[in-house]
Design an enzyme around this catalytic site. Structure first.
Site, PDB file in Angstrom:
ATOM      1  CG  ASP A  80      -2.176   0.912   0.939  1.00  0.00           C
ATOM      2  OD1 ASP A  80      -2.098   1.761   0.031  1.00  0.00           O
ATOM      3  OD2 ASP A  80      -3.184   0.784   1.657  1.00  0.00           O
TER       4      ASP A  80
HETATM    5  C1  BGC Z   1      -5.043   3.286  -0.103  1.00  0.00           C
HETATM    6  C2  BGC Z   1      -5.108   2.299  -1.240  1.00  0.00           C
HETATM    7  C3  BGC Z   1      -4.906   2.995  -2.555  1.00  0.00           C
HETATM    8  C4  BGC Z   1      -3.598   3.750  -2.522  1.00  0.00           C
HETATM    9  C5  BGC Z   1      -3.292   4.506  -3.799  1.00  0.00           C
HETATM   10  C6  BGC Z   1      -3.820   4.152  -0.180  1.00  0.00           C
HETATM   11  O1  BGC Z   1      -3.915   5.205   0.737  1.00  0.00           O
HETATM   12  O2  BGC Z   1      -5.086   2.600   1.127  1.00  0.00           O
HETATM   13  O3  BGC Z   1      -6.347   1.642  -1.228  1.00  0.00           O
HETATM   14  O4  BGC Z   1      -4.916   2.080  -3.596  1.00  0.00           O
HETATM   15  O5  BGC Z   1      -3.642   4.695  -1.454  1.00  0.00           O
HETATM   16  O6  BGC Z   1      -4.113   5.597  -3.964  1.00  0.00           O
END
Ligand code: BGC
Length: 733
Positions: free
Chosen positions: A262
């Site tokens: 993530d």
């Molecule tokens: C989120 C993810 C997301 C990523 C990219 C993160 O803060 O938890 O779900 O895909 O950001 O935007």
């Protein structure tokens, strides 16, 4: 046969069998063969890559440095393009010519595998049209053990079986379009508060039977990638957790694809590499600093802290995903602003409509050419500042179709409840009046002589980087927002024909509304995406009978759920007993139970038949994607006859729950292990068929570290909800 052809053929065969109504097993083509071919192509390519090429393949180019939310650099030596990773689970984030699909929770609420699969295929088609290689969805975590959890709406409800089926259908849909899906957030990321510091401490059995379960479906569906989450699991960051990544995901589940972090969930260089992380995103922190891989990984490899074979393995997995989806055979250029909507709004309307759950109706619905209707509430009209005025949907103004955060998208258009009701009123010659604020002043004048008063209320939540009206991602309470209870009371004080429409990310407490004299119907309209009002009108006017069922339990009070957002670490003390498993076990009467939903017609259940050849004991099969092969084989079949005994067409979701024999360790009284949605004309009957796989009759044995079918009698319950059981039987192992 080219790999892509093999994969598409298998998907097409499955899709074809489904549309022709043939009974198909829910098992994906094992995929082992497809992965083997992809890995062998990857190995050949790997031989042509320099160490620097390999470092580039596994390291994002940095936050905000490319066209997508995640990007890796092109590698010219092997003709490998710049790779685009883009959110998210309900459409193309930041798209301008893309569809605002229904959120996952609405899809789950339909319990309709064909619609869920089509939604996935359309998501994939839009991603491909925008040149996105990896679409960052679907979501299996948060599962939704805490009703307040900010991101529950991105996933598929609070039951792992339902979520697992939805994961499988969505992933196969996305990947049938040639796009790599991403199962996220792995694992036990159940709340927004402190998600980047807390540890989720989950016991082995609970982890397997609840939180890992839908990810196993994802792996079995050949998902190309998995995103490790921000939190720690049992004290170790999820993205450097050898047990979670190497031992469970890659070994036990036989996952052949790659793990990406993530955004900024990585905390180490060598440790994350050696613990099973394969790609770091976005490659820097959100200030462009703090690089764990890139040059640092290169140094760690040169210093022997990370074996060259581990770096090779990362690249092979990433390349295998690319080959598996045939993305080497030409791919559209990256253009997030492409117009790729096609006819996808039809799926949005169908899912929004068929996901609506009718909770209460004393006969006021469906409406039939009323003389006058009144519409009440600020949430019945669009945000006057514009439908996309708030960044990442970080406000709750106007009609609500999705929550906020990275899982939100731009609306191309948004049909509000009032827009759609007005169109219908004009066609019928019905007078319509509007009270477009949430103030109780003046409501009585607007509603006084109406035949029906539609009051629209909401509850919203989202990702923790945005706080909306005091809700820091997670909701701080389960009441309707903006005076919702008082607004309903004010309308009902002036008119006894109130229909309450709820647009919500999840459970709200309905007791005040239910105790209000004059509330004649409650329509749980969920989160409908861009087709909000149209879907609502379809149900309010009986163009279709409502056929959604709750994908979570609505309790009478917040304390009934037995879980809450925690400060500090979460020890998951409730274990297996979340949502209806908890209400059943603790003998708490819910207000509306998991699986509940009314129709404009009635259904009777009869003639349960059970055949089984299940043998007790542990799983013994070879590991295929998803775990031991025999876990995925059908071992019992249950059928039941469902009859539409009412006067109009409708659809029933027949649900099958299993109670484990007494030889098993303490378990939830009932667990969903099958469902079947049947559309039936008045008087017509159909057969609901439930194929039970070995895993559906197993528990996770912590001593054997395996799935075990306990010996004895399983209680089989078939019904219209988790508490409206119509037929029972027994399976003996
Ligand atoms: C989120 C993810 C997301 C990523 C990219 C993160 O803060 O938890 O779900 O895909 O950001 O935007």
């Amino acid at each position: 046969m080219a790999l892509q052809t093999f994969f598409l053929l298998a998907a097409a065969m499955l899709a074809n069998a489904e549309t022709t109504g043939e009974k198909v097993s829910r098992q994906a083509p094992s995929g082992a063969q497809a992965w083997a071919a992809a890995h062998s192509q990857a190995a050949t390519t790997l031989a042509r890559m320099s160490q620097q090429d390999k470092i580039n393949m596994v390291t994002g180019i940095g936050w905000d440095r490319g066209p997508c939310v995640g990007n890796t650099a092109a590698i010219s030596s092997i003709n490998y393009p710049q790779i685009c990773l883009q959110d998210g689970p309900l459409g193309i984030r930041f798209g301008t010519g893309t569809t605002a699909f229904t959120p996952g929770v609405q899809a789950a609420s339909t319990w309709d595998v064909d619609l869920i699969r089509q939604r996935g295929a359309y998501l994939g088609a839009e991603a491909k049209g925008c040149g996105i290689h990896i679409l960052l969805g679907p979501v299996a975590g948060a599962l939704g053990k805490i009703p307040h959890g900010g991101r529950n709406w991105e996933g598929f409800g609070a039951d792992p079986y339902l979520a697992g089926i939805a994961m499988k259908e969505t992933i196969e849909g996305i990947q049938s379009a040639g796009v790599q899906a991403n199962a996220k957030h792995y694992i036990a990321n159940e709340q927004e508060l402190n998600r980047e510091t807390m540890s989720s401490n989950v016991d082995d059995r609970t982890q397997h039977e609840l939180y890992l379960w839908p990810f196993a479906d994802a792996v079995h569906a050949n998902v190309a990638s998995v995103m490790c989450s921000y939190n720690k699991l049992n004290g170790t960051w999820a993205c450097e957790n050898d047990k979670a990544l190497n031992q469970i995901l890659k070994k036990e589940l036989g996952f052949q694809g790659y793990v990406l972090s993530d955004w900024n969930a990585q905390h180490s260089t060598a440790l994350s590499a050696n613990s099973g992380l394969d790609m770091t995103m976005p490659g820097t922190d959100f200030n462009g600093r703090n690089v764990y891989w890139g040059p640092q990984l290169n140094n760690a490899v040169n210093a022997g802290q990370v074996q060259r074979s581990r770096l090779d393995d990362m690249c092979k997995r990433i390349l295998a995903g690319w080959y598996l989806l045939g993305q080497n055979q030409g791919y559209p250029a990256i253009n997030i602003r492409a117009n790729v909507q096609g006819n996808h709004k039809e799926n949005v309307r169908a899912v929004a409509r068929d996901g609506i759950v009718l909770l209460k109706n004393d006969g006021i619905l469906p409406l039939s050419k009323p003389r006058k209707i009144a519409v009440v509430g600020s949430h019945s009209v669009n945000n006057p500042q514009g439908i996309n005025a708030c960044v990442d949907k970080g406000c709750n103004v106007g009609t609500l179709g999705m929550g906020w955060g990275s899982g939100s998208v731009n609306y191309p258009y948004l049909v509000s409840p009032y827009d759609a009701l007005r169109t219908r009123a004009q066609a019928d010659g019905t007078q319509i009046s509007l009270h477009n604020t949430d103030s109780t002043n003046g409501v009585s004048n607007v509603v006084s002589d109406a035949d029906a008063v539609v009051v629209v209320i909401t509850a919203d939540s989202g990702e923790g980087y945005i706080t909306v009206e005091g809700h820091a991602g997670d909701r701080s309470h389960l009441d309707p927002w903006h005076n919702g209870n008082q607004l309903v009371q004010a309308a009902a004080a002036a008119n006894k024909n109130v229909i309450v429409v709820v647009h919500s990310v999840g459970q709200i407490t309905l007791e005040t509304i239910l105790n209000t004299n004059g509330v004649r119907a409650i329509v749980w309209a969920g989160l409908p995406g861009q087709e909000n009002g149209n879907a609502l009108v379809d149900v309010l006017y009986g163009l279709v009978s409502p056929s959604g069922k709750l994908p979570y339990t609505i309790g009478k009070r917040e304390s009934d759920y037995g879980t809450a957002v925690v400060r500090g670490d979460d020890n998951f003390r409730e274990g297996l007993f979340v949502d209806y498993r908890h209400f059943d076990n603790a003998r708490i009467e819910p207000r509306y139970e998991f699986g509940f939903g009314l129709s404009y017609t009635n259904f009777t259940f009869s003639d349960i038949k059970i055949t089984s050849n299940v043998k007790p004991g542990p799983a013994t099969g070879q590991t295929i994607p998803g775990g031991p092969a025999d876990l995925w084989e059908d071992v019992a079949t249950v059928t039941a006859t469902i009859t539409n005994s009412g006067a109009v067409e409708g659809a029933e979701v027949a649900q099958l729950y299993i109670g484990l024999p007494s030889s098993a360790p303490a378990s939830p009284p009932k667990q969903l292990r099958g469902f079947s949605k049947l559309k039936l004309a008045p008087g017509a009957s159909g057969t609901a068929t439930f194929n039970l796989r070995r895993r559906d009759l197993s528990y996770w044995d912590t001593r054997l570290q395996n799935w075990v079918v306990p010996s004895g009698n399983f209680v089989v319950s078939v019904g219209a909800s988790s508490r409206d059981i119509r037929l029972t039987g027994t399976i003996t192992a």
